[in-house]
Design an enzyme around this catalytic site. Structure first.
Site, short mmCIF file in Angstrom:
data_model
loop_
_atom_site.label_atom_id
_atom_site.label_comp_id
_atom_site.label_asym_id
_atom_site.label_seq_id
_atom_site.Cartn_x
_atom_site.Cartn_y
_atom_site.Cartn_z
N SER A 56 0.86 -1.18 0.00
CA SER A 56 0.00 0.00 0.00
C SER A 56 0.89 1.22 0.00
O SER A 56 1.99 1.20 0.56
CB SER A 56 -0.90 0.05 1.24
N GLU A 63 -0.77 18.62 -6.80
CA GLU A 63 -2.12 18.64 -7.34
C GLU A 63 -3.09 17.72 -6.60
O GLU A 63 -4.25 17.67 -6.93
CB GLU A 63 -2.08 18.26 -8.83
N SER A 64 -2.67 16.94 -5.63
CA SER A 64 -3.45 16.09 -4.73
C SER A 64 -2.71 14.80 -4.42
O SER A 64 -1.74 14.83 -3.69
CB SER A 64 -4.87 15.82 -5.21
N HIS A 69 -3.45 0.07 -3.29
CA HIS A 69 -3.35 -1.13 -2.46
C HIS A 69 -3.35 -2.31 -3.41
O HIS A 69 -4.17 -2.36 -4.33
CB HIS A 69 -4.50 -1.26 -1.46
N CYS A 84 -6.07 18.08 -8.94
CA CYS A 84 -6.77 19.35 -8.91
C CYS A 84 -6.22 20.23 -10.03
O CYS A 84 -5.07 20.09 -10.43
CB CYS A 84 -6.56 20.05 -7.57
#
Length: 125
Positions: A56, A63-64, A69, A84
């Site tokens: 994970s 931008e985010s 996983h 974003c």
């Protein structure tokens, strides 16, 4: 007209290589490179290897984020790519991941995030 703050792609990636999905370093490198391939600016990277299998992790981008996983024993990776603005295309990252995980196929859904009906100019408080 409604504007969104970002695009969030939830990807189901199937038929992937066990050896790739079970290797923390490979998954991390592929995720970072997917972000870069999409034109994102990488900020932080955190990945964890599970026992007996699975990885994970998250790549925080300006931008985010990109998150994953893996279930190597099933050849499956659950991925989300949230971007974003309009400079970074989350589909470029998803397609990169599909190719580099040697996947059989990918299904994905895109959601618009932060639908703003009456956008206001951002201010620093």
């Amino acid at each position: 007209m409604a504007n969104s703050l970002g695009r969030h792609v939830l990807a189901e990636i199937y038929g992937c290589s066990f050896d790739i999905l079970n290797d923390r370093e490979k998954v991390e490198a592929i995720m970072v490179n997917a972000a870069l391939e999409a034109g994102a600016e990488v900020r932080e990277v955190v990945f964890h290897k599970f026992s007996p299998q699975g990885v994970s992790g998250v790549v925080v981008i300006s931008e985010s984020h990109l998150a994953i996983h893996t279930w190597p024993e099933l050849g499956y990776a659950a991925v989300d790519v949230f971007t974003c603005g309009d400079r970074v295309n989350p589909w470029d990252a998803c397609n990169f991941l599909t190719d580099h995980f040697k996947a059989g196929h990918m299904t994905a859904t895109e959601m618009k995030r932060g639908i703003v009906e009456d956008p206001k100019e951002a201010v620093n408080l």
